[in-house]
Design an enzyme around this catalytic site. Structure first.
Site, PDB file in Angstrom:
ATOM      1  N   ASP A 101     -12.522  43.202  -0.430  1.00 39.14           N
ATOM      2  CA  ASP A 101     -13.591  43.912  -1.137  1.00 39.14           C
ATOM      3  C   ASP A 101     -14.749  42.954  -1.425  1.00 39.14           C
ATOM      4  O   ASP A 101     -14.574  41.733  -1.470  1.00 39.14           O
ATOM      5  CB  ASP A 101     -13.064  44.453  -2.477  1.00 39.14           C
ATOM      6  CG  ASP A 101     -11.948  45.463  -2.276  1.00 39.14           C
ATOM      7  OD1 ASP A 101     -11.901  46.086  -1.205  1.00 39.14           O
ATOM      8  OD2 ASP A 101     -11.128  45.612  -3.205  1.00 39.14           O
TER       9      ASP A 101
HETATM   10  N1  URA Z   1      -6.493  44.574  -2.415  1.00 45.80           N
HETATM   11  C1  URA Z   1      -7.605  44.958  -3.078  1.00 45.80           C
HETATM   12  O1  URA Z   1      -7.558  45.781  -3.960  1.00 45.80           O
HETATM   13  N2  URA Z   1      -8.772  44.391  -2.709  1.00 45.80           N
HETATM   14  C2  URA Z   1      -8.877  43.439  -1.762  1.00 45.80           C
HETATM   15  O2  URA Z   1      -9.978  42.942  -1.501  1.00 45.80           O
HETATM   16  C3  URA Z   1      -7.708  43.049  -1.093  1.00 45.80           C
HETATM   17  C4  URA Z   1      -6.526  43.639  -1.430  1.00 45.80           C
END
Ligand code: URA
Length: 230
Positions: A101
């Protein structure tokens, strides 16, 4: 492989530039001018473009320390993307191996080897991913057992696969998951009434984020790191 495909992979030439080069007699194979762009090569030939010998680039495998605020995409209209951090030719051809993310930091792998990428990202391979998770609320004593059993995420058919939680302090834990559902770590903590405030990926399989890499830096993977994915 066809000659035009080979030349495309070895150079920055577009399809039409390659066809023009063939027409102009600028490409030769084993000393003979190539007459057709669809000539089949078996990979042993020496191919000249003008007077330059051309060869396939070796496959590339990189690790990058992703900073906050970057998107794991090749391009984006609104935000900087991790590819912007690379000073490499043909960087748009690199595939990002699993996405983080925008507000997650840590290990991102990039490659142009599609099969290697698949071995990491395909759910069938269950490649472990390890995250350092900081939470808004104290991590309750039952969280590790709930994650080990699997939690039901909103909108998913099956519960999450068994995941290993190692509590480090009241609001900090290391979590290892073996799949990669959308926002999985954040949704797992939400499913047990908590909230992730910071997320950092430390490892993918046996490949650890190199502590020497500052945010935004990258390096090629070692032979052992590449081979560790199987
Ligand atoms: N899980 C999440 O919630 N976000 C990420 O970036 C990676 C794994």
């Amino acid at each position: 492989m066809r000659l035009d495909k080979f030349v495309g992979q070895c150079t920055d030439y577009s399809r039409s530039q390659i066809h023009q080069a063939v027409k102009a007699g600028r490409i030769s194979v084993n000393g003979l001018i190539a007459k057709k762009a669809d000539l089949q090569l078996d990979g042993t030939e020496s191919v000249l473009l003008g007077d330059q010998l051309i060869a396939l680039q070796p496959l590339r495998y990189l690790m990058l320390h992703k900073p906050l605020g970057y998107i794991c995409a090749n391009r984006d209209a609104a935000h900087p993307v991790v590819i912007d951090l690379l000073a490499l030719p043909k960087k748009q051809e690199l595939q990002i191996v699993g996405r983080l993310d925008i507000d997650t930091t840590g290990l991102v792998l990039l490659t142009d080897d599609g099969q290697w990428n698949h071995r990491i990202t395909s759910p069938r391979h269950e490649c472990p991913k390890t995250y350092l998770v900081t939470t808004a609320n104290p991590i309750t004593a039952d969280t590790a057992a709930l994650f080990a059993a699997g939690v039901q995420l909103h909108g998913e058919k099956a519960p999450t696969r068994p995941a290993q939680l190692e509590q480090i302090s009241s609001h900090l834990a290391r979590l290892c998951i073996h799949e990669g559902k959308y926002h999985q770590v954040k949704r797992m903590f939400a499913a047990v009434g908590n909230h992730v405030v910071a997320l950092h990926r430390e490892a993918i399989g046996n490949i650890q984020l190199d502590a020497q890499l500052a945010e935004g830096e990258y390096r090629p993977l070692t032979h052992d790191e590449i081979q560790s994915i199987n």
